[in-house]
Design a protein around this motif. Structure first.
Motif, PDB file in Angstrom:
ATOM      1  N   LEU A   1     -25.914 -22.729 -66.512  1.00 29.64           N
ATOM      2  CA  LEU A   1     -24.683 -23.027 -65.790  1.00 29.64           C
ATOM      3  C   LEU A   1     -23.457 -22.879 -66.682  1.00 29.64           C
ATOM      4  CD1 LEU A   1     -25.716 -26.270 -63.834  1.00 29.64           C
ATOM      5  CD2 LEU A   1     -25.553 -23.927 -62.960  1.00 29.64           C
ATOM      6  N   THR A   2     -22.395 -22.310 -66.103  1.00 36.90           N
ATOM      7  CA  THR A   2     -21.139 -22.168 -66.846  1.00 36.90           C
ATOM      8  C   THR A   2     -20.642 -23.537 -67.305  1.00 36.90           C
ATOM      9  OG1 THR A   2     -20.597 -20.271 -65.463  1.00 36.90           O
ATOM     10  CG2 THR A   2     -18.791 -21.257 -66.695  1.00 36.90           C
ATOM     11  N   ILE A   3     -20.811 -24.509 -66.445  1.00 40.04           N
ATOM     12  CA  ILE A   3     -20.302 -25.843 -66.742  1.00 40.04           C
ATOM     13  C   ILE A   3     -21.025 -26.465 -67.953  1.00 40.04           C
ATOM     14  CG2 ILE A   3     -21.791 -27.223 -65.209  1.00 40.04           C
ATOM     15  CD1 ILE A   3     -18.039 -27.324 -65.061  1.00 40.04           C
ATOM     16  N   ASP A   4     -22.312 -26.162 -68.094  1.00 42.97           N
ATOM     17  CA  ASP A   4     -23.047 -26.664 -69.264  1.00 42.97           C
ATOM     18  C   ASP A   4     -22.590 -25.949 -70.534  1.00 42.97           C
ATOM     19  OD1 ASP A   4     -24.547 -28.543 -67.921  1.00 42.97           O
ATOM     20  OD2 ASP A   4     -26.119 -27.099 -67.405  1.00 42.97           O
ATOM     21  N   PHE A   5     -22.272 -24.672 -70.394  1.00 43.96           N
ATOM     22  CA  PHE A   5     -21.732 -23.933 -71.542  1.00 43.96           C
ATOM     23  C   PHE A   5     -20.393 -24.553 -71.968  1.00 43.96           C
ATOM     24  CE2 PHE A   5     -19.096 -20.284 -73.085  1.00 43.96           C
ATOM     25  CZ  PHE A   5     -19.805 -20.015 -74.238  1.00 43.96           C
ATOM     26  N   CYS A   6     -19.558 -24.884 -70.984  1.00 50.20           N
ATOM     27  CA  CYS A   6     -18.267 -25.517 -71.292  1.00 50.20           C
ATOM     28  C   CYS A   6     -18.482 -26.807 -72.070  1.00 50.20           C
ATOM     29  CB  CYS A   6     -17.496 -25.855 -70.012  1.00 50.20           C
ATOM     30  SG  CYS A   6     -16.923 -24.406 -69.149  1.00 50.20           S
ATOM     31  N   ARG A   7     -19.430 -27.581 -71.609  1.00 52.08           N
ATOM     32  CA  ARG A   7     -19.726 -28.867 -72.248  1.00 52.08           C
ATOM     33  C   ARG A   7     -20.117 -28.652 -73.711  1.00 52.08           C
ATOM     34  NH1 ARG A   7     -23.338 -32.205 -68.287  1.00 52.08           N
ATOM     35  NH2 ARG A   7     -21.485 -33.201 -67.459  1.00 52.08           N
ATOM     36  N   ARG A   8     -20.993 -27.665 -73.937  1.00 52.05           N
ATOM     37  CA  ARG A   8     -21.445 -27.390 -75.312  1.00 52.05           C
ATOM     38  C   ARG A   8     -20.294 -26.930 -76.192  1.00 52.05           C
ATOM     39  NH1 ARG A   8     -25.761 -24.858 -72.667  1.00 52.05           N
ATOM     40  NH2 ARG A   8     -25.100 -22.727 -73.112  1.00 52.05           N
ATOM     41  N   GLU A   9     -19.384 -26.172 -75.604  1.00 49.67           N
ATOM     42  CA  GLU A   9     -18.280 -25.600 -76.393  1.00 49.67           C
ATOM     43  C   GLU A   9     -17.054 -26.513 -76.419  1.00 49.67           C
ATOM     44  OE1 GLU A   9     -18.444 -22.863 -78.157  1.00 49.67           O
ATOM     45  OE2 GLU A   9     -20.474 -22.345 -77.482  1.00 49.67           O
ATOM     46  N   LYS A  10     -17.151 -27.667 -75.776  1.00 51.70           N
ATOM     47  CA  LYS A  10     -16.028 -28.609 -75.667  1.00 51.70           C
ATOM     48  C   LYS A  10     -14.813 -27.957 -74.987  1.00 51.70           C
ATOM     49  CE  LYS A  10     -17.452 -31.623 -79.429  1.00 51.70           C
ATOM     50  NZ  LYS A  10     -18.831 -31.374 -78.995  1.00 51.70           N
ATOM     51  N   ALA A  11     -15.119 -27.092 -74.037  1.00 46.25           N
ATOM     52  CA  ALA A  11     -14.044 -26.437 -73.279  1.00 46.25           C
ATOM     53  C   ALA A  11     -13.736 -27.292 -72.056  1.00 46.25           C
ATOM     54  CB  ALA A  11     -14.485 -25.048 -72.842  1.00 46.25           C
ATOM     55  N   THR A  12     -12.463 -27.477 -71.771  1.00 46.45           N
ATOM     56  CA  THR A  12     -12.100 -28.302 -70.606  1.00 46.45           C
ATOM     57  C   THR A  12     -11.410 -27.481 -69.515  1.00 46.45           C
ATOM     58  OG1 THR A  12     -10.167 -28.996 -71.863  1.00 46.45           O
ATOM     59  CG2 THR A  12     -12.009 -30.537 -71.783  1.00 46.45           C
ATOM     60  N   PHE A  13     -11.419 -26.161 -69.677  1.00 43.96           N
ATOM     61  CA  PHE A  13     -10.853 -25.293 -68.643  1.00 43.96           C
ATOM     62  C   PHE A  13     -11.780 -24.105 -68.397  1.00 43.96           C
ATOM     63  CE2 PHE A  13      -7.309 -27.273 -70.853  1.00 43.96           C
ATOM     64  CZ  PHE A  13      -6.595 -27.832 -69.804  1.00 43.96           C
ATOM     65  N   ILE A  14     -11.913 -23.755 -67.127  1.00 45.80           N
ATOM     66  CA  ILE A  14     -12.585 -22.504 -66.757  1.00 45.80           C
ATOM     67  C   ILE A  14     -11.513 -21.618 -66.146  1.00 45.80           C
ATOM     68  CG2 ILE A  14     -14.252 -21.396 -65.220  1.00 45.80           C
ATOM     69  CD1 ILE A  14     -15.923 -23.945 -65.293  1.00 45.80           C
ATOM     70  N   LEU A  15     -11.437 -20.407 -66.613  1.00 50.93           N
ATOM     71  CA  LEU A  15     -10.428 -19.471 -66.126  1.00 50.93           C
ATOM     72  C   LEU A  15     -11.085 -18.488 -65.167  1.00 50.93           C
ATOM     73  CD1 LEU A  15      -7.575 -18.229 -66.532  1.00 50.93           C
ATOM     74  CD2 LEU A  15      -8.528 -16.987 -68.494  1.00 50.93           C
ATOM     75  N   ARG A  16     -10.451 -18.283 -64.014  1.00 48.64           N
ATOM     76  CA  ARG A  16     -10.958 -17.288 -63.061  1.00 48.64           C
ATOM     77  C   ARG A  16      -9.786 -16.509 -62.481  1.00 48.64           C
ATOM     78  NH1 ARG A  16     -16.065 -15.842 -63.105  1.00 48.64           N
ATOM     79  NH2 ARG A  16     -16.262 -15.627 -60.863  1.00 48.64           N
ATOM     80  N   GLY A  17     -10.053 -15.283 -62.077  1.00 50.68           N
ATOM     81  CA  GLY A  17      -9.023 -14.456 -61.457  1.00 50.68           C
ATOM     82  C   GLY A  17      -9.235 -14.382 -59.958  1.00 50.68           C
ATOM     83  N   LEU A  18      -8.143 -14.334 -59.204  1.00 47.10           N
ATOM     84  CA  LEU A  18      -8.239 -14.236 -57.745  1.00 47.10           C
ATOM     85  C   LEU A  18      -7.594 -12.941 -57.272  1.00 47.10           C
ATOM     86  CD1 LEU A  18      -7.199 -17.808 -56.521  1.00 47.10           C
ATOM     87  CD2 LEU A  18      -9.509 -16.875 -56.684  1.00 47.10           C
ATOM     88  N   ARG A  19      -8.393 -12.138 -56.564  1.00 44.89           N
ATOM     89  CA  ARG A  19      -7.842 -10.899 -56.015  1.00 44.89           C
ATOM     90  C   ARG A  19      -7.626 -11.001 -54.521  1.00 44.89           C
ATOM     91  NH1 ARG A  19     -12.661  -7.611 -58.529  1.00 44.89           N
ATOM     92  NH2 ARG A  19     -13.506  -9.634 -58.019  1.00 44.89           N
ATOM     93  N   THR A  20      -8.589 -11.573 -53.839  1.00 44.52           N
ATOM     94  CA  THR A  20      -8.582 -11.541 -52.371  1.00 44.52           C
ATOM     95  C   THR A  20      -8.910 -12.934 -51.826  1.00 44.52           C
ATOM     96  OG1 THR A  20     -10.934 -11.138 -52.361  1.00 44.52           O
ATOM     97  CG2 THR A  20      -9.508  -9.191 -52.359  1.00 44.52           C
ATOM     98  N   SER A  21      -8.767 -13.068 -50.519  1.00 47.73           N
ATOM     99  CA  SER A  21      -9.131 -14.350 -49.911  1.00 47.73           C
ATOM    100  C   SER A  21     -10.639 -14.583 -50.036  1.00 47.73           C
ATOM    101  CB  SER A  21      -8.686 -14.408 -48.454  1.00 47.73           C
ATOM    102  OG  SER A  21      -9.106 -13.256 -47.791  1.00 47.73           O
ATOM    103  N   ALA A  22     -11.408 -13.505 -50.084  1.00 48.88           N
ATOM    104  CA  ALA A  22     -12.855 -13.667 -50.277  1.00 48.88           C
ATOM    105  C   ALA A  22     -13.133 -14.274 -51.656  1.00 48.88           C
ATOM    106  CB  ALA A  22     -13.554 -12.315 -50.130  1.00 48.88           C
ATOM    107  N   ASP A  23     -12.402 -13.804 -52.669  1.00 46.80           N
ATOM    108  CA  ASP A  23     -12.530 -14.407 -54.011  1.00 46.80           C
ATOM    109  C   ASP A  23     -12.234 -15.898 -53.920  1.00 46.80           C
ATOM    110  OD1 ASP A  23     -13.167 -12.164 -55.470  1.00 46.80           O
ATOM    111  OD2 ASP A  23     -11.202 -11.900 -56.402  1.00 46.80           O
TER     112      ASP A  23
END
Ligand code: ADP
Length: 152
Positions: A73-95
């Protein structure tokens, strides 16, 4: 506290759309981890080594950016890396619909992590890895869609 963000993706292959989001988001964070999520069930077009190599080629010289891979899980990776933000890009309403579900469930699992969305720059709104792959399958030229200097 360091502001560490993870930009997760398949990057199969990296496009100018990804590059644009990463560059625009950089001023917001102390460290940005561009991370390829390995999913055993998802068959990729390019092997991990090539996708990783391109990320290193484009961003490897920036001390604020780290290139990584993870499984699970991405969220578990964040926890391991002490990251408190996930960055995502939005192109469309489907995204948006897709990301909303993941973002809200991630928030329920790990409330400390905020998902930050960047609206895609207009010129890259139609650029996607899947269309780049289609063009490649048919022998087309994708140079204008992938970062400068990337040879596919
Ligand atoms: P995933 O398989 O996790 O969607 P991708 O490599 O396709 O991985 O995308 C990673 C992130 O980059 C996603 O948030 C996606 O919405 C975003 N993205 C993809 N293409 C673009 C683009 N042209 N402009 C902005 N963001 C993009």
């Amino acid at each position: 506290m360091q502001r560490i963000a993870v930009f997760p993706g398949s990057f199969d292959p990296i496009t100018r759309g990804h590059e644009s989001v990463i560059k625009r988001a950089l001023p917001l964070f102390d460290q940005l981890i561009v991370a390829i999520g390995e999913n055993g069930e998802k068959k990729t077009f390019f092997p991990l080594e090539r996708r990783l190599g391109w990320l290193k080629q484009v961003f490897g010289n920036d001390p604020r950016i780290r290139i990584s891979t993870y499984s699970g899980l991405t969220i578990d990776f964040c926890r391991r890396e002490k990251a408190t933000f996930i960055l995502r890009g939005l192109r469309t309403s489907a995204d948006f619909e897709f990301e909303r579900g993941i973002g809200q469930m991630n928030k329920m699992m790990y409330p400390e992590v905020e998902t930050v969305f960047f609206l895609c720059a207009q010129e890259y709104a139609s650029v996607s890895s899947s269309i780049v792959r289609d063009i490649l399958r048919h022998g087309g030229d994708v140079r204008q869609f992938v970062p400068e200097g990337i040879l596919i």
